[in-house]
Enzyme design. Structure first.
Site, PDB file in Angstrom:
ATOM      1  N   ARG A   1      57.717  33.934  16.628  1.00  0.00           N
ATOM      2  CA  ARG A   1      59.128  33.984  16.287  1.00  0.00           C
ATOM      3  C   ARG A   1      59.357  34.080  14.780  1.00  0.00           C
ATOM      4  O   ARG A   1      60.350  34.634  14.335  1.00  0.00           O
ATOM      5  CB  ARG A   1      59.826  32.744  16.845  1.00  0.00           C
TER       6      ARG A   1
ATOM      7  N   ASP B   1      39.854  29.089  31.442  1.00  0.00           N
ATOM      8  CA  ASP B   1      39.390  27.706  31.319  1.00  0.00           C
ATOM      9  C   ASP B   1      38.247  27.810  30.327  1.00  0.00           C
ATOM     10  O   ASP B   1      37.164  28.315  30.665  1.00  0.00           O
ATOM     11  CB  ASP B   1      38.890  27.168  32.666  1.00  0.00           C
ATOM     12  N   HIS B   2      38.474  27.364  29.091  1.00  0.00           N
ATOM     13  CA  HIS B   2      37.477  27.693  28.064  1.00  0.00           C
ATOM     14  C   HIS B   2      36.122  27.036  28.324  1.00  0.00           C
ATOM     15  O   HIS B   2      35.109  27.468  27.791  1.00  0.00           O
ATOM     16  CB  HIS B   2      38.006  27.396  26.652  1.00  0.00           C
TER      17      HIS B   2
ATOM     18  N   HIS C   1      38.828  21.628  33.574  1.00  0.00           N
ATOM     19  CA  HIS C   1      37.459  21.649  33.041  1.00  0.00           C
ATOM     20  C   HIS C   1      36.449  20.914  33.933  1.00  0.00           C
ATOM     21  O   HIS C   1      35.387  21.437  34.241  1.00  0.00           O
ATOM     22  CB  HIS C   1      37.421  21.025  31.641  1.00  0.00           C
TER      23      HIS C   1
HETATM   24  C1  BG6 Z   1      41.616  21.177  26.091  1.00  0.00           C
HETATM   25  C2  BG6 Z   1      42.449  19.938  26.210  1.00  0.00           C
HETATM   26  O1  BG6 Z   1      41.771  21.998  27.214  1.00  0.00           O
HETATM   27  O2  BG6 Z   1      40.256  20.825  25.938  1.00  0.00           O
HETATM   28  C3  BG6 Z   1      42.241  19.028  25.026  1.00  0.00           C
HETATM   29  O3  BG6 Z   1      43.820  20.292  26.313  1.00  0.00           O
HETATM   30  C4  BG6 Z   1      40.771  18.750  24.816  1.00  0.00           C
HETATM   31  O4  BG6 Z   1      42.958  17.802  25.182  1.00  0.00           O
HETATM   32  C5  BG6 Z   1      39.964  20.047  24.800  1.00  0.00           C
HETATM   33  O5  BG6 Z   1      40.630  18.062  23.579  1.00  0.00           O
HETATM   34  C6  BG6 Z   1      38.479  19.754  24.790  1.00  0.00           C
HETATM   35  O6  BG6 Z   1      37.778  20.956  24.588  1.00  0.00           O
HETATM   36  P1  BG6 Z   1      36.379  20.945  23.842  1.00  0.00           P
HETATM   37  O7  BG6 Z   1      35.893  22.355  23.947  1.00  0.00           O
HETATM   38  O8  BG6 Z   1      36.639  20.508  22.439  1.00  0.00           O
HETATM   39  O9  BG6 Z   1      35.504  19.961  24.577  1.00  0.00           O
END
Ligand code: BG6
Length: 494
Positions: free
Chosen positions: A56, A183-184, A246
């Protein structure tokens, strides 16, 4: 930046336009743009690659570039190379638009008009409440080309109903094969390694089952608190922030049957079966199988930290959980009777993520000593280091035949010196290449929510508050009792 071994460099990406909604946000600045820079430095950018950040703010492109350079410098452990940064920044543009104003999309259309044929990715790193509006406005502006992809960042809903609402609305514009739900954790190298371990070696498959495995523990521990995300976190809590996505995804990768191929749907079908086989935790099961906690003031790494209720933006009477431990059961032939203990929390003793597979004791010990109490254990660590440790029993040196546990340890960073891909580097690459394997399918998300919702419902109906735990500990004592009553202890608490 370490140079990469070009002979092993994967093929270049196809020409692409990546439109990044939420371009001035935390995720874009901390993760996405640094990840794209690294892909650029790795030589993967094609001739016609453009990144168009959208937000924005009416900030000018030059000022935006300065902001991105500054944040990337902070978030890239290897720092920035000035020449490469300048070259990378030529691929980066900025468009100030209000995502809720259909007329504003003309500005984006003008930027994209000259290359309608190349891969077009819309990455929505915004509040999920905007997903529907953005998709609708993109379609109205005729920007959704036949192969266009949309990437959705979590949280994908607050419960099953809201997730379904998002899925329906996004699905009205983009077909499922063009929707990438991130989902990383699935992009982490160690998760790929777990797939390699399980399906690249014949060794483990015969052991991967009831009868040989006694139980499994999955822990994601964080030392950080809620940081600047207090308002978001207080509406979310650990169950929905971490377990629903996760931890359940890690559980799926650990427990799924071997897929027939690595085709996205072959893998996702198997994950879905695990989620469907999770025994529901409802009403009274929740009280006995799920522990929720909330941190109070304590010390992390020797430094004092405030409690959750003293954090900025958190109501003084908040009942949001910052810790969850639970016992799950998978009702399938492979896993019947094998408990899966899941645990995650903020302000815990360590920043770590691991899957610990405990094997059964030997059926009959021929040794006199009682040292055989430690059975074999396989620890797959995702964080802080990507490693695999197999604990076996060996003879203790000396006259007597005593056994002691010893570790066979594989540290990936020490063994494989090629720099690893960060999770977002991998996932962004997969989106541009069109590989859906590491993204959640609509039905997976739905079934995960179906399992999570009753846990939350039970909490909402209970008068009990989350159990307090001291920041810097491993959570409330009840979490140790949860696993202790089955005769086990959390890894690291032995
Ligand atoms: C995110 C959460 O999806 O994952 C966060 O919203 C969390 O709260 C994070 O801190 C953790 O990811 P990583 O890769 O740092 O373990």
């Amino acid at each position: 930046m370490a140079s990469r071994d070009r002979s092993k460099t994967p093929t270049q990406l196809p020409d692409f336009d990546l439109v990044l909604f939420g371009g001035t946000g935390d995720l874009a600045l901390r993760k996405l743009l640094p990840a794209l820079y690294r892909r650029y430095v790795a030589g993967l950018f094609p001739t016609h690659a453009r990144i168009i950040s959208v937000a924005r703010s009416s900030i000018q492109r030059d000022d935006y570039l300065t902001q991105v350079e500054h944040s990337s410098r902070n978030f890239l452990p290897q720092g920035l190379d000035a020449t490469r940064w300048r070259a990378f920044s030529r691929t980066l543009d900025y468009v100030g638009l209000d995502a809720t104003h259909p007329a504003d999309y003309a500005k984006l259309a003008a930027k994209l008009a000259d290359r309608p044929a190349q891969v077009r990715v819309f990455f929505l790193s915004t509040a999920p409440a905007l997903f529907e509006t953005i998709c609708r406005n993109l379609a109205a502006a005729d920007l959704v080309t036949p192969g266009a992809r949309v990437v959705l960042e979590k949280p994908l809903g607050q419960d099953r109903v809201s997730a379904e609402h998002i899925n329906q609305n996004v699905g009205a514009i983009f077909p499922e094969r063009q929707i990438y739900r991130i989902d990383h954790y699935l992009g982490k190298e160690a998760v790929q390694n777990l797939l390699a371990l399980r399906f690249g070696n014949a060794l483990f498959e015969p052991l991967w089952r009831r009868g040989l495995i006694s139980h499994v523990q999955i822990t994601v521990g964080e030392q950080i608190g809620v940081e600047s995300r207090g308002a978001f976190y207080d509406h979310t809590g650990a169950l929905r922030d971490m377990v629903q996505n996760h931890l359940l995804q890690l559980l799926c990768i650990m427990a799924m049957e071997p897929p027939v191929s690595n085709h996205p749907d072959a893998v996702r079908d198997e994950k879905l079966k695990v989620l469907r086989a999770l025994r529901p935790l409802v009403a009274r099961d929740v009280a006995s199988n799920v522990v929720r906690g909330q941190y109070k003031a304590g010390a992390v790494n020797g430094l004092p930290v405030v409690g959750y209720l003293e954090e900025e933006g958190i109501p003084a009477d908040s009942a949001t959980e910052t810790f969850v431990a639970l016992k799950a059961q998978i009702d399938s032939w492979r896993w019947a009777g094998v408990p899966f203990y899941l645990r995650t929390g903020k302000r815990l003793a360590e920043q770590s993520a691991d899957i610990v597979i405990h094997f059964q004791d030997v059926p009959h010990s021929i040794f006199e000593s009682s040292d055989t109490v430690t059975a074999n254990r396989l620890v797959i660590s995702l964080q802080p280091r990507d490693s695999i440790t197999l604990t076996i029993l060996a003879k203790n040196p000396g006259e007597t035949m005593r056994l002691r546990p010893v570790d066979l340890r594989l540290d990936m960073a020490d063994t494989v010196r090629t720099p690893q891909l960060d999770a977002y580097e991998r996932l962004l690459t997969d989106v541009i290449k069109g590989n859906l394997t590491l993204f959640m399918r609509r039905d997976e998300l739905d079934v995960a929510w179906r399992w999570i919702d009753p846990i939350r419902d039970a909490w909402l109906q209970s008068d009990e508050r989350p159990k307090a735990y001291t920041a810097g500990s491993w959570g409330p004592a009840a979490a140790s009792s949860l696993i202790g009553r089955d005769g086990y202890a959390w890894h690291g608490e032995l």
